[in-house]
Design a protein around this motif. Structure first.
Motif, PDB file in Angstrom:
ATOM      1  N   VAL A   2       0.836  -1.200   0.000  1.00 37.91           N
ATOM      2  CA  VAL A   2       0.000   0.000   0.000  1.00 37.91           C
ATOM      3  C   VAL A   2       0.872   1.252   0.000  1.00 37.91           C
ATOM      4  O   VAL A   2       1.855   1.348   0.739  1.00 37.91           O
ATOM      5  CB  VAL A   2      -0.920   0.001   1.237  1.00 37.91           C
ATOM      6  CG1 VAL A   2      -1.649   1.327   1.357  1.00 37.91           C
ATOM      7  CG2 VAL A   2      -1.913  -1.148   1.158  1.00 37.91           C
ATOM      8  N   GLN A   3       0.492   2.189  -0.849  1.00 42.35           N
ATOM      9  CA  GLN A   3       1.175   3.482  -0.868  1.00 42.35           C
ATOM     10  C   GLN A   3       0.150   4.604  -0.870  1.00 42.35           C
ATOM     11  O   GLN A   3      -0.840   4.556  -1.614  1.00 42.35           O
ATOM     12  CB  GLN A   3       2.069   3.605  -2.109  1.00 42.35           C
ATOM     13  CG  GLN A   3       3.371   2.860  -2.014  1.00 42.35           C
ATOM     14  CD  GLN A   3       4.351   3.278  -3.096  1.00 42.35           C
ATOM     15  OE1 GLN A   3       3.983   3.404  -4.249  1.00 42.35           O
ATOM     16  NE2 GLN A   3       5.598   3.512  -2.716  1.00 42.35           N
ATOM     17  N   LEU A   4       0.405   5.590  -0.042  1.00 42.55           N
ATOM     18  CA  LEU A   4      -0.356   6.839  -0.039  1.00 42.55           C
ATOM     19  C   LEU A   4       0.650   7.948  -0.318  1.00 42.55           C
ATOM     20  O   LEU A   4       1.601   8.130   0.451  1.00 42.55           O
ATOM     21  CB  LEU A   4      -1.037   7.064   1.311  1.00 42.55           C
ATOM     22  CG  LEU A   4      -2.026   5.998   1.777  1.00 42.55           C
ATOM     23  CD1 LEU A   4      -2.538   6.310   3.181  1.00 42.55           C
ATOM     24  CD2 LEU A   4      -3.193   5.881   0.807  1.00 42.55           C
ATOM     25  N   VAL A   5       0.437   8.669  -1.412  1.00 43.55           N
ATOM     26  CA  VAL A   5       1.409   9.680  -1.836  1.00 43.55           C
ATOM     27  C   VAL A   5       0.731  11.042  -1.888  1.00 43.55           C
ATOM     28  O   VAL A   5      -0.158  11.269  -2.715  1.00 43.55           O
ATOM     29  CB  VAL A   5       2.016   9.323  -3.200  1.00 43.55           C
ATOM     30  CG1 VAL A   5       3.023  10.390  -3.615  1.00 43.55           C
ATOM     31  CG2 VAL A   5       2.679   7.953  -3.153  1.00 43.55           C
ATOM     32  N   GLU A   6       1.182  11.928  -1.003  1.00 44.25           N
ATOM     33  CA  GLU A   6       0.633  13.279  -0.940  1.00 44.25           C
ATOM     34  C   GLU A   6       1.359  14.194  -1.920  1.00 44.25           C
ATOM     35  O   GLU A   6       2.547  14.005  -2.205  1.00 44.25           O
ATOM     36  CB  GLU A   6       0.778  13.868   0.468  1.00 44.25           C
ATOM     37  CG  GLU A   6       0.099  13.083   1.570  1.00 44.25           C
ATOM     38  CD  GLU A   6       1.036  12.106   2.259  1.00 44.25           C
ATOM     39  OE1 GLU A   6       0.772  11.747   3.425  1.00 44.25           O
ATOM     40  OE2 GLU A   6       2.046  11.696   1.638  1.00 44.25           O
ATOM     41  N   SER A   7       0.637  15.206  -2.385  1.00 39.66           N
ATOM     42  CA  SER A   7       1.229  16.239  -3.229  1.00 39.66           C
ATOM     43  C   SER A   7       0.431  17.530  -3.053  1.00 39.66           C
ATOM     44  O   SER A   7      -0.664  17.516  -2.478  1.00 39.66           O
ATOM     45  CB  SER A   7       1.228  15.818  -4.707  1.00 39.66           C
ATOM     46  OG  SER A   7      -0.095  15.606  -5.151  1.00 39.66           O
ATOM     47  N   GLY A   8       1.007  18.620  -3.537  1.00 39.52           N
ATOM     48  CA  GLY A   8       0.303  19.894  -3.512  1.00 39.52           C
ATOM     49  C   GLY A   8       0.760  20.860  -2.439  1.00 39.52           C
ATOM     50  O   GLY A   8       0.276  21.997  -2.380  1.00 39.52           O
ATOM     51  N   GLY A   9       1.663  20.426  -1.582  1.00 41.53           N
ATOM     52  CA  GLY A   9       2.178  21.330  -0.563  1.00 41.53           C
ATOM     53  C   GLY A   9       3.061  22.406  -1.165  1.00 41.53           C
ATOM     54  O   GLY A   9       3.418  22.364  -2.338  1.00 41.53           O
ATOM     55  N   GLY A  10       3.400  23.401  -0.343  1.00 43.65           N
ATOM     56  CA  GLY A  10       4.252  24.477  -0.817  1.00 43.65           C
ATOM     57  C   GLY A  10       4.170  25.682   0.080  1.00 43.65           C
ATOM     58  O   GLY A  10       3.669  25.606   1.206  1.00 43.65           O
ATOM     59  N   LEU A  11       4.671  26.797  -0.429  1.00 46.27           N
ATOM     60  CA  LEU A  11       4.689  28.060   0.310  1.00 46.27           C
ATOM     61  C   LEU A  11       3.563  28.959  -0.211  1.00 46.27           C
ATOM     62  O   LEU A  11       3.413  29.139  -1.415  1.00 46.27           O
ATOM     63  CB  LEU A  11       6.041  28.740   0.109  1.00 46.27           C
ATOM     64  CG  LEU A  11       6.207  30.135   0.709  1.00 46.27           C
ATOM     65  CD1 LEU A  11       6.102  30.081   2.221  1.00 46.27           C
ATOM     66  CD2 LEU A  11       7.553  30.730   0.283  1.00 46.27           C
ATOM     67  N   VAL A  12       2.798  29.504   0.721  1.00 45.54           N
ATOM     68  CA  VAL A  12       1.687  30.372   0.358  1.00 45.54           C
ATOM     69  C   VAL A  12       1.594  31.495   1.384  1.00 45.54           C
ATOM     70  O   VAL A  12       1.965  31.309   2.554  1.00 45.54           O
ATOM     71  CB  VAL A  12       0.367  29.572   0.272  1.00 45.54           C
ATOM     72  CG1 VAL A  12      -0.017  28.988   1.621  1.00 45.54           C
ATOM     73  CG2 VAL A  12      -0.763  30.401  -0.307  1.00 45.54           C
ATOM     74  N   GLN A  13       1.107  32.637   0.959  1.00 41.06           N
ATOM     75  CA  GLN A  13       0.913  33.747   1.890  1.00 41.06           C
ATOM     76  C   GLN A  13      -0.367  33.556   2.699  1.00 41.06           C
ATOM     77  O   GLN A  13      -1.309  32.888   2.245  1.00 41.06           O
ATOM     78  CB  GLN A  13       0.839  35.064   1.122  1.00 41.06           C
ATOM     79  CG  GLN A  13       2.179  35.521   0.567  1.00 41.06           C
ATOM     80  CD  GLN A  13       2.108  36.930   0.009  1.00 41.06           C
ATOM     81  OE1 GLN A  13       1.062  37.373  -0.471  1.00 41.06           O
ATOM     82  NE2 GLN A  13       3.226  37.636   0.057  1.00 41.06           N
ATOM     83  N   ALA A  14      -0.386  34.147   3.857  1.00 44.56           N
ATOM     84  CA  ALA A  14      -1.589  34.112   4.689  1.00 44.56           C
ATOM     85  C   ALA A  14      -2.783  34.642   3.892  1.00 44.56           C
ATOM     86  O   ALA A  14      -2.669  35.631   3.165  1.00 44.56           O
ATOM     87  CB  ALA A  14      -1.376  34.939   5.943  1.00 44.56           C
TER      88      ALA A  14
END
Length: 119
Positions: A2-14
């Motif tokens: 089983v693999q769960l692979v997250e994506s979409g993170g990063g740096l964002v302003q408040a």
């Protein structure tokens, strides 16, 4: 395996938005509720949101209620976390998990994706 692979993170302003995705493989995806947890530096891992196997039910931590939305696509075997009105205190590593709805029981964890919210 089983693999769960997250994506979409990063740096964002408040005040900004991000959408996290978690793709599952080798998992009977429809058999599991899916959760998002997060862990900020120096803090314990905490529950963020959960969605039932069918997607009909959701629940959220009070700290994100009204700002975050969890959803799932049982055809694509993917769960999403739409994060709006982000705050610096949302900065954390976000983890996808497969488990049992209505509990904090987790059967499988992803490796996480980092979200950083600048003020």
């Amino acid at each position: 395996q089983v693999q769960l692979v997250e994506s979409g993170g990063g740096l964002v302003q408040a005040g900004g938005s991000l959408r996290l995705s978690c793709a599952a493989s080798e998992l009977a995806f429809r058999s599991y509720a899916m959760d998002w947890f997060r862990q900020a530096p120096g803090s314990d891992r905490e529950f963020v949101a959960a969605i039932s196997r069918s997607g009909d039910s959701t629940r959220y931590a009070d700290s994100v209620k009204g700002r975050f939305t969890i959803s799932r696509d049982n055809v694509k075997n993917t769960v999403y976390l739409q994060m709006d009105s982000l705050k610096p205190e949302d900065t954390a590593v976000y983890y996808c998990a497969a488990g049992v709805y209505g509990t904090l029981r987790v059967n499988y964890w992803g490796k996480g994706t980092l979200v950083t919210v600048s003020s």
